[in-house]
Design an enzyme around this catalytic site. Structure first.
Site, PDB file in Angstrom:
ATOM      1  CB  SER A  26      -0.947  -0.052   1.259  1.00 34.86           C
ATOM      2  OG  SER A  26      -1.577   1.085   1.444  1.00 34.86           O
ATOM      3  CB  SER A  59      -7.407  14.126  -3.193  1.00 33.11           C
ATOM      4  OG  SER A  59      -7.242  13.692  -1.952  1.00 33.11           O
ATOM      5  CG  HIS A 115      -9.346  12.809  -6.004  1.00 27.61           C
ATOM      6  ND1 HIS A 115      -9.965  13.961  -5.542  1.00 27.61           N
ATOM      7  CD2 HIS A 115      -9.188  12.091  -5.140  1.00 27.61           C
ATOM      8  CE1 HIS A 115     -10.378  13.580  -4.256  1.00 27.61           C
ATOM      9  NE2 HIS A 115      -9.792  12.605  -3.920  1.00 27.61           N
ATOM     10  CB  THR A 120     -15.995   8.334  -6.805  1.00 30.76           C
ATOM     11  OG1 THR A 120     -17.237   8.623  -5.963  1.00 30.76           O
ATOM     12  CG2 THR A 120     -15.223   9.676  -7.353  1.00 30.76           C
ATOM     13  CE  LYS A 148     -14.123  12.445  -3.646  1.00 35.25           C
ATOM     14  NZ  LYS A 148     -13.215  11.579  -3.174  1.00 35.25           N
ATOM     15  CB  THR A 154     -25.644  -2.288   1.460  1.00 35.60           C
ATOM     16  OG1 THR A 154     -26.161  -0.963   1.740  1.00 35.60           O
ATOM     17  CG2 THR A 154     -24.842  -2.159   0.139  1.00 35.60           C
ATOM     18  CB  THR A 181      -6.861  15.356   6.031  1.00 34.92           C
ATOM     19  OG1 THR A 181      -8.274  15.397   6.544  1.00 34.92           O
ATOM     20  CG2 THR A 181      -7.345  15.192   4.241  1.00 34.92           C
TER      21      THR A 181
HETATM   22  C1  LIG Z   1     -13.385  10.534  -1.869  1.00 35.05           C
HETATM   23  C2  LIG Z   1     -12.263   9.660  -2.084  1.00 35.05           C
HETATM   24  C3  LIG Z   1     -13.032   8.166  -2.073  1.00 35.05           C
HETATM   25  C4  LIG Z   1     -14.130   7.781  -1.619  1.00 35.05           C
HETATM   26  O1  LIG Z   1     -15.196   8.003  -2.853  1.00 35.05           O
HETATM   27  P1  LIG Z   1     -16.644   8.533  -2.488  1.00 35.05           P
HETATM   28  O2  LIG Z   1     -17.446   8.165  -3.440  1.00 35.05           O
HETATM   29  O3  LIG Z   1     -16.600   9.945  -1.949  1.00 35.05           O
HETATM   30  O4  LIG Z   1     -17.065   7.685  -1.374  1.00 35.05           O
HETATM   31  C5  LIG Z   1     -12.089   7.168  -2.187  1.00 35.05           C
HETATM   32  N1  LIG Z   1     -10.582   7.235  -2.633  1.00 35.05           N
HETATM   33  C6  LIG Z   1     -10.233   8.614  -2.693  1.00 35.05           C
HETATM   34  C7  LIG Z   1      -8.849   8.990  -3.009  1.00 35.05           C
HETATM   35  C8  LIG Z   1     -10.847   9.775  -2.447  1.00 35.05           C
HETATM   36  O5  LIG Z   1     -10.457  10.905  -2.201  1.00 35.05           O
END
Ligand SMILES: *Cc1c(COP(=O)(O)O)cnc(C)c1O
Length: 409
Positions: free
Chosen positions: A137, A189, A217, A245, A248, A277, A363
Site C-alpha cells: 500500500s 487529492s 480524483h 467514484t 466527484k 446493502t 487528512t
Molecule cells: C473521496 C475519495 C474516495 C471515496 O469516494 P466516495 O465516492 O466519496 O466515497 C476514495 N478514494 C479517494 C482517494 C478519495 O479521495
C-alpha cells in the site's frame, strides 16, 4: 464509565488543537455554480463562491444530468427496493456498469453505494480470500483503502509514497508464491501529484502481484475519454483492478470497480459491503450514466478544466502566495498550522464571501496544513481575481508565510 464526559473531553482536545470539524452549511444553486447560499444560525443566508468542491466539472448541476435524474424518479420512484440480490438490480445499474467497463476498457464493472465502500469492500474481500495475501500500500493511500486492507487481515506492507524502488525492494523480499496486491492512487487529492502508473504496474507484475488503482480524483478529468490517468498514460491494460467514484467529476454519488469478468464476479459474489446493502436508487444510476456519457464525449471540458487550474496557479504564484507544487487540477496553498489554517478559512468566508475549508491533520501530516483550491471549468477570471485578492488580504492579516519561505519548508 462516564460516556458523556469521555466524548466531551475528546472533542475538547480536538478544539484545542484547532482541528475540530465545523461543517459549512450550504444550499447549492443550479445555474449559478460555483455560487451557493451559506447558512449560519441567527444570520440571514449569504451568497458565497465555493472554491473547494469536488464536483470538479460542475456536472452535479448539468441540465442533462439533472433531467436524467428527474425523469428516472418520475418513471421509477425514489428507492431501488432492495439489495442487488433481493429485487434491487435495475436496468439502469446494468447499463451503468456496462458503460463504466467500456470507459476503462475492462470486461466488467461493479457499482457500490460509494467510492469508499468500493475500496473497502474490494480490498477487504480480496485480501481476506486470496490465501496468504500480502497487500502493498502506498503510504499516502486514502482512508477507505486503508480500512479495506486492515479489515482484510492480510499482511500489510507500506511503500514510501510513489517510490517504485522501495516497492520493488519489498516485493523482492517476499515469497514469490504468495498472492500479492499493489494498491495505489493515480492523483493524490491533497498534494495534487500523480503516481508513475506504468512503472508501478511493471514492477508489480514482475513479482506477479495484482495492481489496484484508485482513480477517484482522475476519472472524467484525464485521458482522451476521461478514463483517468491510466488512459492518459496508456496504462489501461496494466491496471488489473481500477476503482473510482461517481461522486466527484461525475457529480452524482456511488463508486465502482472495473476489471476482468471473473474478478468482478468474485467481488460481486463474496463482497459483504456489496451484497448486504440496498443498491443505489435508479435515479442515481440514471444521472451517473448521463454524466459519464457526457463527460467522456467532451474533451473540451477537460481542456478548459486544466486551463483554469494552470491560470489559478500562475496568478497565485505571481501574487507571492505559497502555492504548493501540483501537476493536476488540485491547487493546495501552504499554511503549516492548524489554527491559522482555520482562521484563514474563516476570514475568507467572513470578509470575502469565499468558501475554502481548512485541510488539517489527520487528512494531511501536521505542519503541512493547507487550503486546497479546486478550480472548475465554471470558475471565471473574475472569480480567480477575487480569490487572489482575498488570499492576499488574509495572508497579510494573519502574517502567513509567503511563497519563498513555504517553498523552503
Ligand atoms: C473521496 C475519495 C474516495 C471515496 O469516494 P466516495 O465516492 O466519496 O466515497 C476514495 N478514494 C479517494 C482517494 C478519495 O479521495
Amino acid at each position: 464509565m462516564d460516556y458523556e464526559a469521555f466524548f466531551t473531553s475528546h472533542l475538547g482536545r480536538l478544539r484545542d488543537e484547532g482541528r475540530y470539524r465545523v461543517f459549512a452549511e450550504l444550499e447549492r444553486i443550479v445555474g449559478a455554480f460555483p455560487r451557493a447560499r451559506f447558512h449560519r444560525e441567527g444570520l440571514p443566508p449569504r451568497e458565497v463562491t465555493v472554491w473547494c468542491s469536488n464536483d470538479y466539472l460542475a456536472m452535479g448541476q448539468h441540465p442533462a444530468v439533472v433531467e436524467a435524474m428527474q425523469a428516472a424518479i418520475g418513471a421509477q420512484g425514489s428507492g431501488a427496493g432492495g439489495t442487488r440480490n433481493i429485487s434491487g438490480t435495475n436496468t439502469l445499474h446494468n447499463a451503468l456498469e456496462r458503460e463504466l467497463a467500456q470507459l476503462h476498457r475492462k470486461q466488467a464493472a461493479l457499482v457500490f453505494t460509494s467510492g469508499y465502500v468500493a475500496n473497502e469492500t474490494t480490498l477487504q474481500t480480496l485480501g481476506a480470500m486470496l490465501p496468504g495475501c500480502e497487500l502493498y500500500s502506498d503510504a499516502f493511500n486514502h482512508a477507505s483503502m486503508i480500512a479495506g486492507i486492515r479489515h482484510s487481515g492480510a499482511v500489510r506492507k507500506i511503500f514510501r509514497h510513489n517510490d517504485v524502488r522501495h516497492l520493488e525492494e519489498l516485493l523482492a523480499a517476499a515469497d514469490p508464491a504468495t498472492p500479492k496486491i499493489v494498491a495505489f492512487e493515480s492523483v493524490y487529492s491533497m498534494d495534487g501529484d500523480i503516481s508513475p502508473i506504468n512503472e508501478i504496474c511493471e514492477v508489480a507484475h514482475r513479482y506477479r502481484a495484482l495492481t489496484y488503482l484508485d482513480e477517484v480524483h482522475a476519472v472524467g478529468m484525464y485521458g482522451d475519454r476521461g478514463g483517468g490517468v491510466a488512459e492518459r498514460d496508456g496504462a489501461l491494460d496494466k491496471v488489473d483492478i481500477v476503482q473510482a467514484t461517481l461522486a466527484k467529476a461525475f457529480g452524482v454519488v456511488g463508486g465502482y470497480i472495473a476489471s476482468t469478468a471473473a474478478t468482478v464476479d468474485f467481488v460481486r459474489s463474496c463482497g459483504s459491503g456489496f451484497i448486504f446493502t440496498t443498491s443505489l436508487p435508479p435515479a442515481i444510476a440514471a444521472a451517473a450514466l448521463a454524466s459519464v456519457r457526457l463527460v467522456s464525449s467532451q474533451p473540451e471540458l477537460r481542456v478548459r478544466h486544466q486551463e483554469r487550474a494552470a491560470t489559478l496557479k500562475r496568478r497565485l504564484a505571481a501574487a507571492g502566495l505559497p502555492v504548493m507544487p501540483s501537476v493536476t487540477h488540485i491547487v493546495p496553498v501552504f499554511v503549516g498550522d492548524a489554527a491559522l489554517c482555520k482562521q484563514a478559512s474563516d476570514l475568507l468566508m467572513d470578509r470575502h464571501a469565499i468558501y475554502v475549508q481548512p485541510i488539517n491533520y489527520p487528512t494531511v501530516p501536521r505542519g503541512t496544513e493547507r487550503l486546497r483550491l479546486t478550480p472548475t471549468p465554471l470558475h471565471g477570471d473574475t472569480e480567480i481575481a477575487h480569490l487572489v485578492e482575498a488570499l492576499q488580504d488574509v495572508w497579510q492579516t494573519l502574517g502567513l508565510a509567503r511563497a519563498s519561505k513555504a517553498a523552503a519548508e
